[in-house]
Design an enzyme around this catalytic site. Sequence first.
Site, PDB file in Angstrom:
ATOM      1  CG  HIS A 181      -2.025  -0.993   1.149  1.00 10.78           C
ATOM      2  ND1 HIS A 181      -3.114  -0.968   2.011  1.00 10.78           N
ATOM      3  CD2 HIS A 181      -2.235  -2.049   0.321  1.00 10.78           C
ATOM      4  CE1 HIS A 181      -3.926  -1.971   1.711  1.00 10.78           C
ATOM      5  NE2 HIS A 181      -3.408  -2.643   0.702  1.00 10.78           N
ATOM      6  CB  VAL A 216      -0.121   5.891  -2.042  1.00 10.56           C
ATOM      7  CG1 VAL A 216      -0.531   7.350  -1.871  1.00 10.56           C
ATOM      8  CG2 VAL A 216      -1.340   5.010  -2.261  1.00 10.56           C
ATOM      9  N   GLY A 272       4.983   6.206  -4.080  1.00 12.67           N
ATOM     10  CA  GLY A 272       6.195   5.409  -4.061  1.00 12.67           C
ATOM     11  C   GLY A 272       6.518   4.885  -2.679  1.00 12.67           C
ATOM     12  CG  ASP A 304       6.858   8.131   0.313  1.00 18.22           C
ATOM     13  OD1 ASP A 304       5.984   7.288   0.628  1.00 18.22           O
ATOM     14  OD2 ASP A 304       6.588   9.293  -0.042  1.00 18.22           O
ATOM     15  N   PRO A 321      -5.033  -0.603  -5.874  1.00 18.90           N
ATOM     16  CG  PRO A 321      -3.617  -2.202  -6.802  1.00 18.90           C
ATOM     17  CD  PRO A 321      -3.620  -1.012  -5.870  1.00 18.90           C
ATOM     18  CG  HIS A 362      -4.537 -11.256  -1.544  1.00 21.36           C
ATOM     19  ND1 HIS A 362      -5.467 -10.760  -2.448  1.00 21.36           N
ATOM     20  CD2 HIS A 362      -3.993 -10.159  -0.935  1.00 21.36           C
ATOM     21  CE1 HIS A 362      -5.473  -9.444  -2.392  1.00 21.36           C
ATOM     22  NE2 HIS A 362      -4.597  -9.052  -1.483  1.00 21.36           N
ATOM     23  CB  THR A 363      -0.750 -17.305  -0.208  1.00 18.10           C
ATOM     24  OG1 THR A 363      -0.756 -18.638   0.300  1.00 18.10           O
ATOM     25  CG2 THR A 363       0.570 -16.660   0.186  1.00 18.10           C
ATOM     26  CG  ASP A 396      -4.555 -19.847   0.812  1.00 14.69           C
ATOM     27  OD1 ASP A 396      -5.353 -20.782   0.624  1.00 14.69           O
ATOM     28  OD2 ASP A 396      -3.328 -19.956   0.610  1.00 14.69           O
ATOM     29  CG  ASP A 398       0.697 -22.496   0.666  1.00 17.27           C
ATOM     30  OD1 ASP A 398      -0.148 -21.661   0.272  1.00 17.27           O
ATOM     31  OD2 ASP A 398       0.440 -23.338   1.544  1.00 17.27           O
TER      32      ASP A 398
END
Length: 334
Positions: free
Chosen positions: A74, A78, A80, A82, A166, A196-197, A250, A258
């Site tokens: 995240h 936004v 870069g 930083d 996103p 998101h695993t 997951d 994984d």
Amino acid sequence: MLISMGASFIRTPTLLFLLLIAMGAAALVQGQGTRVGFYFRTCPQAESIVQKTVISHFQSNPAIAPGLLRMHFHDCFVRGCDASILINGSSTEKTTGPNRLLNGYDVIDDAKTRLEAACPGVVSCADILALAARDSVVLTKGITWRVPTGRKDGRVSLASEVNNLPAPRDSIEVQKQKFADKGLTDQDLVTLVGGHTIGTSACQFFRYRLYNFSTTTANGADPSMDAAFVTQLQSLCPADGDGSRRIALDTGSPNRFDTSFFTNLRNGRGVLESDQKLWTDASTRTFVQRFLGVRGLLGLNFNLEFGRSMVKMSNIGIKTGTEGEIRRMCTAIN
């Protein structure tokens, strides 16, 4: 021409080829203004301090691992990479829905306190976040990668700019464009979403898929979802239930880094609509299949590719030199 190397011989073209591969590998672990081992002389224990801090917090709260991974993502999307996500204030990035409930802010603050005691004014919060994200993957049984460091911290953080992130309802084309805007490829998209695993999402971000979504399914749910999975999620996220309830992204192995996340997508068991679209869209499905080792396609090693994509992402819009600063506290500009 042959070059002697002990008892073996390597042809010059082969040697040159190997050297080119090595140079390419080196490029994967550094970017403009960053390099692996940036703190070797100024704070040689920097990475160890961050690692020990993450381990200490993980032992009491494993949820910090996906939290720190998301936090780094995240942050980079936004302004870069930083550390603008860490700044406190009434209308900063930290106050927005996607960032407010992330686990791990205290881990970064703790690591910064320890680093300031050991090496005052040397290690940036942006680098702490990049290192902590890597360490979080390792703690959940993923493999490590070399993190380039040398970022400076930004001085601006605006809640309004988080719209660039996103989002769960993004179409594949929107997802592709958001990643392309950051210099990332379609393969990077699939690879990084594979993070998101590990971790969870609140019911409020996907519950709309379970009720009155479509007239083509008997249960009214998103037709791309497995029917049995819909029933399972409906029991966990009732239409009038608590929207803040957390559900594993997951369902196969939510605490292990994984490829079972990709198996879920193939089986219609992606929790977020944007995740499931990686399978329903032919252009991204190929990468999912390659991570799963589908016969007839050139396979991809998820852990290896994840590290490579993370290095690329971690060099988005970095600030070096006078463009940024080394914050004394990660929650406030100097």
